[in-house]
Design a protein around this motif. Structure first.
Motif, mmCIF file in Angstrom:
data_model
loop_
_atom_site.group_PDB
_atom_site.id
_atom_site.type_symbol
_atom_site.label_atom_id
_atom_site.label_comp_id
_atom_site.label_asym_id
_atom_site.label_seq_id
_atom_site.Cartn_x
_atom_site.Cartn_y
_atom_site.Cartn_z
ATOM 1 N N ASN A 233 -5.006 7.908 5.621
ATOM 2 C CA ASN A 233 -6.196 7.457 4.900
ATOM 3 C C ASN A 233 -6.956 6.525 5.843
ATOM 4 O O ASN A 233 -6.781 5.307 5.796
ATOM 5 C CB ASN A 233 -5.825 6.720 3.612
ATOM 6 N N GLN B 125 -9.110 1.088 -0.968
ATOM 7 C CA GLN B 125 -9.716 0.423 0.186
ATOM 8 C C GLN B 125 -11.129 -0.063 -0.133
ATOM 9 O O GLN B 125 -11.534 -1.149 0.281
ATOM 10 C CB GLN B 125 -9.740 1.374 1.383
ATOM 11 N N ASP B 126 -11.880 0.741 -0.903
ATOM 12 C CA ASP B 126 -13.244 0.345 -1.283
ATOM 13 C C ASP B 126 -13.238 -0.910 -2.152
ATOM 14 O O ASP B 126 -14.151 -1.740 -2.062
ATOM 15 C CB ASP B 126 -13.946 1.487 -2.022
ATOM 16 N N GLY C 226 0.809 -1.206 0.000
ATOM 17 C CA GLY C 226 0.000 0.000 0.000
ATOM 18 C C GLY C 226 0.846 1.261 0.000
ATOM 19 O O GLY C 226 1.702 1.443 0.864
ATOM 20 N N LEU D 245 -15.122 -1.011 5.870
ATOM 21 C CA LEU D 245 -13.943 -1.868 5.748
ATOM 22 C C LEU D 245 -13.536 -2.428 7.104
ATOM 23 O O LEU D 245 -13.136 -3.598 7.210
ATOM 24 C CB LEU D 245 -12.787 -1.082 5.128
ATOM 25 N N LYS D 246 -13.671 -1.629 8.137
ATOM 26 C CA LYS D 246 -13.326 -2.099 9.479
ATOM 27 C C LYS D 246 -14.168 -3.317 9.866
ATOM 28 O O LYS D 246 -13.679 -4.231 10.532
ATOM 29 C CB LYS D 246 -13.539 -0.982 10.506
ATOM 30 N N LEU E 69 -2.034 -0.783 4.746
ATOM 31 C CA LEU E 69 -3.362 -0.550 4.182
ATOM 32 C C LEU E 69 -3.777 0.915 4.272
ATOM 33 O O LEU E 69 -4.385 1.461 3.344
ATOM 34 C CB LEU E 69 -4.378 -1.438 4.911
ATOM 35 N N THR E 70 -3.449 1.576 5.376
ATOM 36 C CA THR E 70 -3.893 2.956 5.572
ATOM 37 C C THR E 70 -3.110 3.957 4.725
ATOM 38 O O THR E 70 -3.435 5.150 4.725
ATOM 39 C CB THR E 70 -3.783 3.356 7.051
ATOM 40 N N LEU F 96 -9.446 4.129 7.716
ATOM 41 C CA LEU F 96 -10.306 3.070 7.210
ATOM 42 C C LEU F 96 -11.774 3.443 7.419
ATOM 43 O O LEU F 96 -12.149 3.969 8.469
ATOM 44 C CB LEU F 96 -10.008 1.753 7.931
ATOM 45 N N SER G 68 -8.800 5.901 -0.535
ATOM 46 C CA SER G 68 -10.115 5.341 -0.223
ATOM 47 C C SER G 68 -10.645 4.482 -1.372
ATOM 48 O O SER G 68 -11.351 3.496 -1.137
ATOM 49 C CB SER G 68 -11.099 6.466 0.102
ATOM 50 N N ALA H 90 -3.902 -7.960 6.420
ATOM 51 C CA ALA H 90 -3.470 -6.580 6.171
ATOM 52 C C ALA H 90 -2.697 -6.065 7.380
ATOM 53 O O ALA H 90 -2.896 -6.532 8.505
ATOM 54 C CB ALA H 90 -4.675 -5.687 5.890
ATOM 55 N N SER I 202 -3.011 3.548 1.507
ATOM 56 C CA SER I 202 -3.717 3.497 0.230
ATOM 57 C C SER I 202 -4.919 4.441 0.272
ATOM 58 O O SER I 202 -5.496 4.703 1.326
ATOM 59 C CB SER I 202 -4.203 2.075 -0.063
#
Length: 373
Positions: free
Chosen positions: A213, A167-168, A111, A219-220, A159-160, A215, A164, A203, A162
């Motif tokens: 970014n 993530q979507d 990411g 996603l959480k 992951l954070t 979450l 949105s 992740a 990346s």
């Protein structure tokens, strides 16, 4: 394996994994190569009570419950999110779990701000598309899609970091367990890639990246969170540093003595600097470094290599101090001032009261700061 700069866990520990698989008679979820108990044993090492005919080395040092909860999560239909400060071993734990469960830890998406939805789903071989049109043969699956098709573990690092949109894209994969390919004809059934049993995602996210970014709540909900704390127990941290140092010496074929007293000096120095950072009133009074166990290993690695290449083939307190200052002084003059204050306020009194390696460590630190100033 000697031809690889850094072998993935499934290659590095192939002999152990083969042996564990041969004696494993426990129930295995889905397409797992090892049962949950054997996965835990591979990661945390064996004990006498396990009754094995051979010893399995400990590879990750941390609370047993973190590993167990991670394994339980991967056996469910939820993703696993390992979150914690930099250098707490999140990526290493993810690699070990993937190696034990799937014998493949290399299906990784990294990411970054430049990561796109294509990195999560799929892209196209342009030359093949031009020559023969769009088809499954001309499609380039992402590591996550490959994990879906093979029923294995896919990994998503940072992951954070990346956006949105990326993530979507992961939300639908974790929720629906398939990826639609609208460019392909639906008549042949090639326009949907379904996940096979055993697929899951591990992740990682740095807690210091909060606000980069964040979450989404959607996603959480698709992840089980396992928070990996910073190692503060000196005994545990010493085990980690010693384990990594022995690996370093083997990898470089270095025959060099690392005195336990100098390991104690390194551990105490980081403990002192962490305490100072915790008591600081502002960020300007803290080192930019996270002072993690990983950075501690980096300091020792730098000192060991310097001693082997340019020293007397023995690690000294002077070299260790020089490595510490060089590794941690990232901002000038702020970090140098903090380290200088530490040497004068903590190390100097300690060198007078305790002696040992501290006077030489103090001298080496002062010389390093003078060189960088």
């Amino acid at each position: 394996m000697s031809d690889l700069l850094r072998a993935p866990a499934e290659i590095k520990y192939a002999e152990e994994l083969d042996w564990l698989e041969s004696v494993d008679d426990g129930p295995k979820p889905f397409s797992w190569r090892l049962s949950p108990k054997m996965v835990r044993l591979f990661v945390l090492g064996s004990e006498r009570s396990d009754g094995l005919d051979r010893e399995i080395s400990q590879k990750w040092f941390g609370d047993r419950s973190f590993v167990e909860r991670s394994i339980v999560t991967l056996a469910s239909d939820r993703g696993l999110l390992l979150i914690g400060d930099p250098g707490t071993g999140k990526s290493w734990l993810a690699e070990l779990l993937s190696a034990a469960i799937s014998r493949n830890s290399t299906l990784v998406v990294q990411g970054t701000a430049g990561t796109t939805e294509d990195h999560v789903k799929y892209s196209w071989n342009v030359s093949m598309v031009i020559a023969k049109g769009q088809s499954r043969a001309s499609m380039i699956p992402s590591p996550i899609m490959t994990a879906m098709e093979t029923g294995t573990i896919g990994r998503f690092e940072e992951l954070t970091r990346s956006t949105s949109d990326v993530q979507d894209a992961l939300i639908s994969i974790l929720s629906e367990k398939y990826i639609s390919v609208p460019e392909l004809d639906s008549d042949g059934g090639d326009n949907i890639v379904f996940a096979k049993p055993g697929f899951s995602v591990i992740a990682t996210a740095n807690s210091r990246d909060r606000g980069v970014n964040d979450l989404s709540s959607a996603l959480k909900r698709r992840f089980n969170f396992v928070r990996i704390p910073v190692v503060t127990n000196k005994k545990s941290e010493a085990e980690i540093v010693r384990f990594r140092t022995e690996e370093l010496l083997r990898r470089h074929a270095i025959d060099l003595d690392v005195p336990p007293t100098l390991l104690d000096v390194l551990l105490q120095s980081f403990a002192d600097l962490r305490a100072s950072a915790a008591a600081a009133g502002s960020d300007d009074e803290k080192l930019e470094s996270a002072l993690s166990t990983a950075e501690q290993i980096g300091v020792l690695e730098d000192a060991v290599l310097h001693s082997d290449f340019f020293g007397e083939r023995a690690l000294t307190a002077r070299t260790l101090a020089s490595s510490l200052v060089g590794s941690l002084a990232r901002r000038e003059p702020e970090d140098l001032a903090i380290l200088n204050k530490y040497l004068h306020g903590v190390v100097e009194p300690r060198s007078k009261s305790e002696g040992g390696s501290w006077p030489e460590f103090l001298e080496g630190g002062r010389d390093a700061i003078a060189t960088l100033s």
